[in-house]
Motif scaffolding. Sequence first.
Motif, PDB file in Angstrom:
ATOM      1  N   PRO A   1      84.644  38.372  43.271  1.00  0.00           N
ATOM      2  CA  PRO A   1      85.308  39.039  42.878  1.00  0.00           C
ATOM      3  C   PRO A   1      84.562  40.692  42.897  1.00  0.00           C
ATOM      4  CG  PRO A   1      85.925  38.213  41.181  1.00  0.00           C
ATOM      5  CD  PRO A   1      84.153  37.237  41.747  1.00  0.00           C
ATOM      6  N   LEU A   2      84.222  41.302  44.442  1.00  0.00           N
ATOM      7  CA  LEU A   2      83.290  42.847  43.514  1.00  0.00           C
ATOM      8  C   LEU A   2      84.732  43.681  44.038  1.00  0.00           C
ATOM      9  CD1 LEU A   2      80.439  42.202  45.788  1.00  0.00           C
ATOM     10  CD2 LEU A   2      80.331  43.299  43.176  1.00  0.00           C
ATOM     11  N   GLY A   3      85.324  43.116  44.894  1.00  0.00           N
ATOM     12  CA  GLY A   3      86.625  44.563  45.777  1.00  0.00           C
ATOM     13  C   GLY A   3      87.229  44.891  44.180  1.00  0.00           C
ATOM     14  N   GLN A   4      88.263  43.957  43.331  1.00  0.00           N
ATOM     15  CA  GLN A   4      88.853  43.993  42.232  1.00  0.00           C
ATOM     16  C   GLN A   4      88.173  44.659  41.219  1.00  0.00           C
ATOM     17  OE1 GLN A   4      92.213  43.346  41.596  1.00  0.00           O
ATOM     18  NE2 GLN A   4      91.681  44.312  40.113  1.00  0.00           N
ATOM     19  N   ARG A   5      86.860  44.451  40.408  1.00  0.00           N
ATOM     20  CA  ARG A   5      86.109  45.015  39.610  1.00  0.00           C
ATOM     21  C   ARG A   5      85.652  46.186  39.844  1.00  0.00           C
ATOM     22  NH1 ARG A   5      88.040  42.690  35.687  1.00  0.00           N
ATOM     23  NH2 ARG A   5      87.054  41.396  34.072  1.00  0.00           N
ATOM     24  N   VAL A   6      85.225  46.861  41.265  1.00  0.00           N
ATOM     25  CA  VAL A   6      84.753  47.805  41.891  1.00  0.00           C
ATOM     26  C   VAL A   6      86.164  48.881  41.399  1.00  0.00           C
ATOM     27  CG1 VAL A   6      84.461  49.240  43.783  1.00  0.00           C
ATOM     28  CG2 VAL A   6      83.740  47.622  43.885  1.00  0.00           C
ATOM     29  N   LEU A   7      87.751  48.383  42.250  1.00  0.00           N
ATOM     30  CA  LEU A   7      89.011  48.922  41.344  1.00  0.00           C
ATOM     31  C   LEU A   7      88.687  49.083  40.507  1.00  0.00           C
ATOM     32  CD1 LEU A   7      91.369  46.710  43.808  1.00  0.00           C
ATOM     33  CD2 LEU A   7      90.670  50.066  44.474  1.00  0.00           C
ATOM     34  N   ASP A   8      88.567  48.105  39.237  1.00  0.00           N
ATOM     35  CA  ASP A   8      88.649  48.181  37.931  1.00  0.00           C
ATOM     36  C   ASP A   8      87.761  49.544  37.780  1.00  0.00           C
ATOM     37  OD1 ASP A   8      90.419  46.802  37.791  1.00  0.00           O
ATOM     38  OD2 ASP A   8      88.961  44.840  36.957  1.00  0.00           O
ATOM     39  N   ALA A   9      86.157  49.874  38.560  1.00  0.00           N
ATOM     40  CA  ALA A   9      85.287  50.645  37.821  1.00  0.00           C
ATOM     41  C   ALA A   9      85.882  52.149  38.223  1.00  0.00           C
ATOM     42  CB  ALA A   9      84.064  49.790  38.331  1.00  0.00           C
ATOM     43  N   LEU A  10      86.476  52.260  39.308  1.00  0.00           N
ATOM     44  CA  LEU A  10      86.462  53.496  40.275  1.00  0.00           C
ATOM     45  C   LEU A  10      87.750  53.910  39.517  1.00  0.00           C
ATOM     46  CD1 LEU A  10      85.836  52.375  43.913  1.00  0.00           C
ATOM     47  CD2 LEU A  10      84.879  54.461  42.067  1.00  0.00           C
ATOM     48  N   GLY A  11      89.541  53.563  38.332  1.00  0.00           N
ATOM     49  CA  GLY A  11      90.347  53.819  37.779  1.00  0.00           C
ATOM     50  C   GLY A  11      89.884  55.348  37.116  1.00  0.00           C
ATOM     51  N   GLY A  12      89.056  54.887  36.308  1.00  0.00           N
ATOM     52  CA  GLY A  12      88.263  55.953  35.465  1.00  0.00           C
ATOM     53  C   GLY A  12      87.682  57.052  36.058  1.00  0.00           C
ATOM     54  N   ARG A  13      87.600  56.925  36.932  1.00  0.00           N
ATOM     55  CA  ARG A  13      87.074  58.426  38.039  1.00  0.00           C
ATOM     56  C   ARG A  13      85.032  58.933  37.141  1.00  0.00           C
ATOM     57  NH1 ARG A  13      89.725  60.569  42.036  1.00  0.00           N
ATOM     58  NH2 ARG A  13      87.759  61.743  42.530  1.00  0.00           N
ATOM     59  N   PRO A  14      84.021  57.467  37.204  1.00  0.00           N
ATOM     60  CA  PRO A  14      83.092  58.035  36.334  1.00  0.00           C
ATOM     61  C   PRO A  14      82.754  58.746  37.198  1.00  0.00           C
ATOM     62  CG  PRO A  14      82.799  55.592  36.933  1.00  0.00           C
ATOM     63  CD  PRO A  14      84.247  56.012  37.753  1.00  0.00           C
ATOM     64  N   ASP A  15      81.533  59.326  36.756  1.00  0.00           N
ATOM     65  CA  ASP A  15      80.498  60.028  37.517  1.00  0.00           C
ATOM     66  C   ASP A  15      79.584  59.824  37.969  1.00  0.00           C
ATOM     67  OD1 ASP A  15      81.708  62.854  36.147  1.00  0.00           O
ATOM     68  OD2 ASP A  15      79.847  62.022  34.730  1.00  0.00           O
ATOM     69  N   MET A  16      79.694  58.254  37.981  1.00  0.00           N
ATOM     70  CA  MET A  16      78.594  57.527  39.500  1.00  0.00           C
ATOM     71  C   MET A  16      78.668  55.880  38.356  1.00  0.00           C
ATOM     72  SD  MET A  16      74.211  57.289  38.922  1.00  0.00           S
ATOM     73  CE  MET A  16      74.456  58.394  40.085  1.00  0.00           C
TER      74      MET A  16
ATOM     75  N   LEU B   1      85.340  50.502  49.070  1.00  0.00           N
ATOM     76  CA  LEU B   1      84.784  52.090  48.948  1.00  0.00           C
ATOM     77  C   LEU B   1      85.331  52.762  50.316  1.00  0.00           C
ATOM     78  CD1 LEU B   1      81.551  49.917  48.091  1.00  0.00           C
ATOM     79  CD2 LEU B   1      82.558  51.293  46.514  1.00  0.00           C
ATOM     80  N   ARG B   2      85.476  52.042  51.502  1.00  0.00           N
ATOM     81  CA  ARG B   2      85.712  52.775  52.243  1.00  0.00           C
ATOM     82  C   ARG B   2      86.601  53.968  52.722  1.00  0.00           C
ATOM     83  NH1 ARG B   2      89.170  52.990  56.910  1.00  0.00           N
ATOM     84  NH2 ARG B   2      91.169  51.385  55.379  1.00  0.00           N
TER      85      ARG B   2
ATOM     86  N   ASP C   1      88.112  60.403  47.594  1.00  0.00           N
ATOM     87  CA  ASP C   1      87.020  61.096  47.371  1.00  0.00           C
ATOM     88  C   ASP C   1      86.613  61.694  48.225  1.00  0.00           C
ATOM     89  OD1 ASP C   1      86.204  62.195  45.288  1.00  0.00           O
ATOM     90  OD2 ASP C   1      84.985  60.429  44.734  1.00  0.00           O
ATOM     91  N   PRO C   2      86.882  62.698  48.700  1.00  0.00           N
ATOM     92  CA  PRO C   2      85.338  62.823  50.552  1.00  0.00           C
ATOM     93  C   PRO C   2      84.896  63.579  50.148  1.00  0.00           C
ATOM     94  CG  PRO C   2      88.008  63.475  50.509  1.00  0.00           C
ATOM     95  CD  PRO C   2      88.293  62.564  49.453  1.00  0.00           C
ATOM     96  N   GLY C   3      85.575  63.905  48.871  1.00  0.00           N
ATOM     97  CA  GLY C   3      84.004  64.897  48.331  1.00  0.00           C
ATOM     98  C   GLY C   3      83.025  64.201  47.740  1.00  0.00           C
ATOM     99  N   GLY C   4      83.054  62.783  47.360  1.00  0.00           N
ATOM    100  CA  GLY C   4      82.206  62.222  46.905  1.00  0.00           C
ATOM    101  C   GLY C   4      82.193  63.098  45.428  1.00  0.00           C
ATOM    102  N   GLU C   5      83.281  63.616  44.559  1.00  0.00           N
ATOM    103  CA  GLU C   5      82.727  63.631  43.345  1.00  0.00           C
ATOM    104  C   GLU C   5      82.076  62.307  42.712  1.00  0.00           C
ATOM    105  OE1 GLU C   5      86.370  65.203  41.584  1.00  0.00           O
ATOM    106  OE2 GLU C   5      86.156  66.771  42.817  1.00  0.00           O
ATOM    107  N   VAL C   6      82.610  61.345  42.743  1.00  0.00           N
ATOM    108  CA  VAL C   6      82.372  59.968  42.148  1.00  0.00           C
ATOM    109  C   VAL C   6      80.263  59.450  42.644  1.00  0.00           C
ATOM    110  CG1 VAL C   6      82.632  57.703  41.618  1.00  0.00           C
ATOM    111  CG2 VAL C   6      84.202  59.334  41.353  1.00  0.00           C
ATOM    112  N   GLY C   7      79.329  59.683  42.679  1.00  0.00           N
ATOM    113  CA  GLY C   7      78.629  59.121  42.894  1.00  0.00           C
ATOM    114  C   GLY C   7      78.554  57.782  42.979  1.00  0.00           C
ATOM    115  N   ILE C   8      78.508  57.290  44.045  1.00  0.00           N
ATOM    116  CA  ILE C   8      78.785  55.462  43.877  1.00  0.00           C
ATOM    117  C   ILE C   8      77.362  54.929  44.344  1.00  0.00           C
ATOM    118  CG2 ILE C   8      79.535  53.606  45.483  1.00  0.00           C
ATOM    119  CD1 ILE C   8      81.751  54.782  45.332  1.00  0.00           C
TER     120      ILE C   8
ATOM    121  N   PRO D   1      79.387  50.438  54.952  1.00  0.00           N
ATOM    122  CA  PRO D   1      78.164  51.812  55.265  1.00  0.00           C
ATOM    123  C   PRO D   1      78.863  53.088  55.233  1.00  0.00           C
ATOM    124  CG  PRO D   1      79.856  50.767  56.981  1.00  0.00           C
ATOM    125  CD  PRO D   1      80.512  50.205  56.358  1.00  0.00           C
ATOM    126  N   MET D   2      79.600  53.097  53.546  1.00  0.00           N
ATOM    127  CA  MET D   2      80.133  54.570  53.163  1.00  0.00           C
ATOM    128  C   MET D   2      79.653  54.100  52.272  1.00  0.00           C
ATOM    129  SD  MET D   2      82.301  55.114  55.882  1.00  0.00           S
ATOM    130  CE  MET D   2      82.976  56.550  54.877  1.00  0.00           C
TER     131      MET D   2
END
Length: 463
Positions: free
Chosen positions: A348-363, A383-384, A391-398, A417-418
């Motif tokens: 279940p990668l999608g849910q875990r990615v949502l959880d991780a991005l919720g904290g807006r880490p640097d990377m 991710l798209r 985050d169109p400016g790419g403040e969070v590096g992924i 591809p994003m």
Amino acid sequence: MDTYADLIECEDVLLFANAAITSTGQREFHSAAGQQRLSLGFLHRYIHGNYPDLYAATLALDINDHNAAIVIATLLTHPGQGDGRLIARRLARMSPPRVYRLFQRLRHDGVNNRRTRALVRDWLAGRPDLAFDAVKYRAAVKSAVRHAHLRLPGELGDFLFAPSSRARYETPVLEAWRRAHYDKAALYELPYTVAEGFAARHGISRKVFLDRIAPKLTRLERLRLAESAGKDGLDTEADLAAMPLVRLASYVLALPAETRARRRAELVGALRSAAARVAGARAGTWGSVAAVLDDSFSSFGSPVKRRRPLAVALACHYLLEALAGSYRGLWLSGRTDPLQARPSGPTPLGQRVLDALGGRPDMLVIVSDGWDNAPPGLAGEVLRVWRRKLDPGGEVGIVHVNPVYDADQFDVRRLSPMVPTAGIRDAEDLPALVELARFAEGRTGLAELRAYLADRAAQLEAR
């Protein structure tokens, strides 16, 4: 400005780099060994045929030894291709058994030009103890010497080609080999793999043999023997923190759950010490980092690469913890104890990615084979939307790092591809792969890639 052809060339080389870092031509969870070898062989022929200079330059990257050997063999087969100094430096980084197998392959294929003979001669001359090699890899050393038309002076040449011609040898390891044929005590002066054969010939029990040979064991041999030796009552505890990080993680994951719990302090301490050694001066410099770590059932890998993807994820967890100023690791299973990680469940990668991005880490670093299936495609959509809308400016590096080569796609499987994806085999390569991933984002082009490869080659030569 890069042309369309330049962009295609850059993409092709990155595709090959991902394959050459991850694939060893062995069976994976989703593809058989034959598929892996066929797919990888095509990539080697395609990149070498179209971009021979860049193909040669990939030796400066952290491609695995299996593919480095194929690249070197290909370059030596075509006179004038590749930098001889870079080839020699790459040979120096490879394990001796791998190099000897490469020399045997060159002999089998009839590759015996002047450059090949010079490389074999110089590599053998640079060995710290060729007599030790002659005992441990006798047939391989003998084959290499013959192929390069070398004449070894003195007793080393006699040992390889006429071992019974001398009543005794002055070199201790050669004399120990001679005496081990009739003297049981002498075999304990030999390398473990050689002594093991003599022990069987003399009928020495396994426990007695392991007890007495223990001081001669290398760190890797200690790890390999840890489980079997324990059954014989032999303590083979190694300096775990000195082991390569992924190999140490594989060792930990092979232990029963109760053993991991009992030895928690020791194992966690070793993993963190190994990670700190790899991080070095970069420790604590990556800011806030979140990681999504794949411990789904497919992280088992295959019977020949048992738990390898999971070991990479576990090693990356501890390395990212060392590199980050603040760190949060999220396992797909929801487990919070990385030491008890095991392959199980869907992806279940999608849910875990949502959880991780919720904290807006640097990377955000995603360590997964990319088979997003719960539900399929959710991670790519998350991710798209994140990249385009939130985050169109790419403040969070992924960055997505993938330890598994997808033979059908001729690449590691991508989530979106994003987001750039890089192949990974050893956690020690993670910082360099994060750097390399910027080329996959399209923000830099062929000229920058060539400069990067040249810089890596210069760094390799300076070591």
